[in-house]
Write a protein that holds these residues in place. Structure first.
Motif, mmCIF file in Angstrom:
data_model
loop_
_atom_site.group_PDB
_atom_site.id
_atom_site.type_symbol
_atom_site.label_atom_id
_atom_site.label_comp_id
_atom_site.label_asym_id
_atom_site.label_seq_id
_atom_site.Cartn_x
_atom_site.Cartn_y
_atom_site.Cartn_z
ATOM 1 N N ARG A 179 -27.724 44.744 17.833
ATOM 2 C CA ARG A 179 -26.962 44.591 19.076
ATOM 3 C C ARG A 179 -25.467 44.758 18.826
ATOM 4 N NH1 ARG A 179 -28.899 39.696 22.701
ATOM 5 N NH2 ARG A 179 -27.325 40.651 24.017
ATOM 6 N N ALA B 140 -21.897 35.224 22.679
ATOM 7 C CA ALA B 140 -23.108 35.224 23.504
ATOM 8 C C ALA B 140 -24.349 35.476 22.641
ATOM 9 C CB ALA B 140 -23.008 36.290 24.600
ATOM 10 N N ILE B 141 -24.243 36.391 21.689
ATOM 11 C CA ILE B 141 -25.372 36.683 20.798
ATOM 12 C C ILE B 141 -25.699 35.467 19.938
ATOM 13 C CG2 ILE B 141 -26.083 38.075 18.814
ATOM 14 C CD1 ILE B 141 -24.401 40.378 20.086
ATOM 15 N N GLY C 257 -25.056 32.350 20.655
ATOM 16 C CA GLY C 257 -25.624 31.335 21.546
ATOM 17 C C GLY C 257 -27.091 31.588 21.835
ATOM 18 N N GLN C 258 -27.442 32.846 22.069
ATOM 19 C CA GLN C 258 -28.857 33.192 22.282
ATOM 20 C C GLN C 258 -29.662 32.912 21.024
ATOM 21 O OE1 GLN C 258 -28.686 37.289 23.536
ATOM 22 N NE2 GLN C 258 -28.180 36.756 25.643
ATOM 23 N N GLY C 259 -29.070 33.204 19.870
ATOM 24 C CA GLY C 259 -29.746 32.934 18.601
ATOM 25 C C GLY C 259 -29.996 31.454 18.388
ATOM 26 N N ALA D 151 -30.358 29.236 20.788
ATOM 27 C CA ALA D 151 -31.413 28.872 21.748
ATOM 28 C C ALA D 151 -32.796 29.274 21.250
ATOM 29 C CB ALA D 151 -31.133 29.527 23.105
ATOM 30 N N LEU D 152 -32.873 30.365 20.508
ATOM 31 C CA LEU D 152 -34.154 30.843 19.977
ATOM 32 C C LEU D 152 -34.529 30.197 18.648
ATOM 33 C CD1 LEU D 152 -33.727 34.654 20.709
ATOM 34 C CD2 LEU D 152 -35.274 33.057 21.877
#
Length: 126
Positions: free
Chosen positions: A4, A46-47, A49-51, A53-54
């Motif tokens: 990404r 943002a990337i 943060g998504q990481g 969360a996952l």
């Protein structure tokens, strides 16, 4: 994660020349560079943060600290790579790929949860 980021940088009209110029001590328009760094930081935050969360990115430190350390490490590896391009190109494709893997591994160890690092190391030993 790195795919990404690569796509983000590839889609920007000025990043490679701008970064190379900035890292080489060239003249870079402050506004353009500042805008680029701001967009990059927001995208990467943002990337990350998504990481988190996952469960793929560590959650044991504040996200803004992880972002700052990760961005600084990325800048350091970019600078090192740019300074060493001639030497790296002389090593041949497989050696360059090995160096790239070492740099990626360093970034993974920085952002990944400890359990994932251990799991990845075990897989690489097989």
């Amino acid at each position: 994660l790195y795919r990404r980021i690569t796509i983000f940088f590839a889609s920007e009209p000025i990043p490679a020349g701008l970064i190379k110029s900035a890292y080489a001590g060239g003249t870079v328009p402050d506004a353009a560079y500042g805008e680029f760094v701001e967009r990059s930081s927001k995208q990467f935050e943002a990337i990350l943060g998504q990481g988190v969360a996952l469960g793929a990115v560590r959650s044991d430190m504040p996200l803004d600290l992880l972002l700052a350390v990760t961005m600084a490490t990325g800048e350091a590896t970019d600078r090192w790579t740019l300074r060493n391009l001639d030497r790296l190109n002389g090593l041949g494709p497989s050696a360059v790929a090995a160096v790239a893997e070492q740099l990626i591994d360093m970034h993974v160890r920085l952002v990944a949860p400890v359990a994932l690092i251990a799991e990845r190391a075990a897989l690489m030993e097989q």
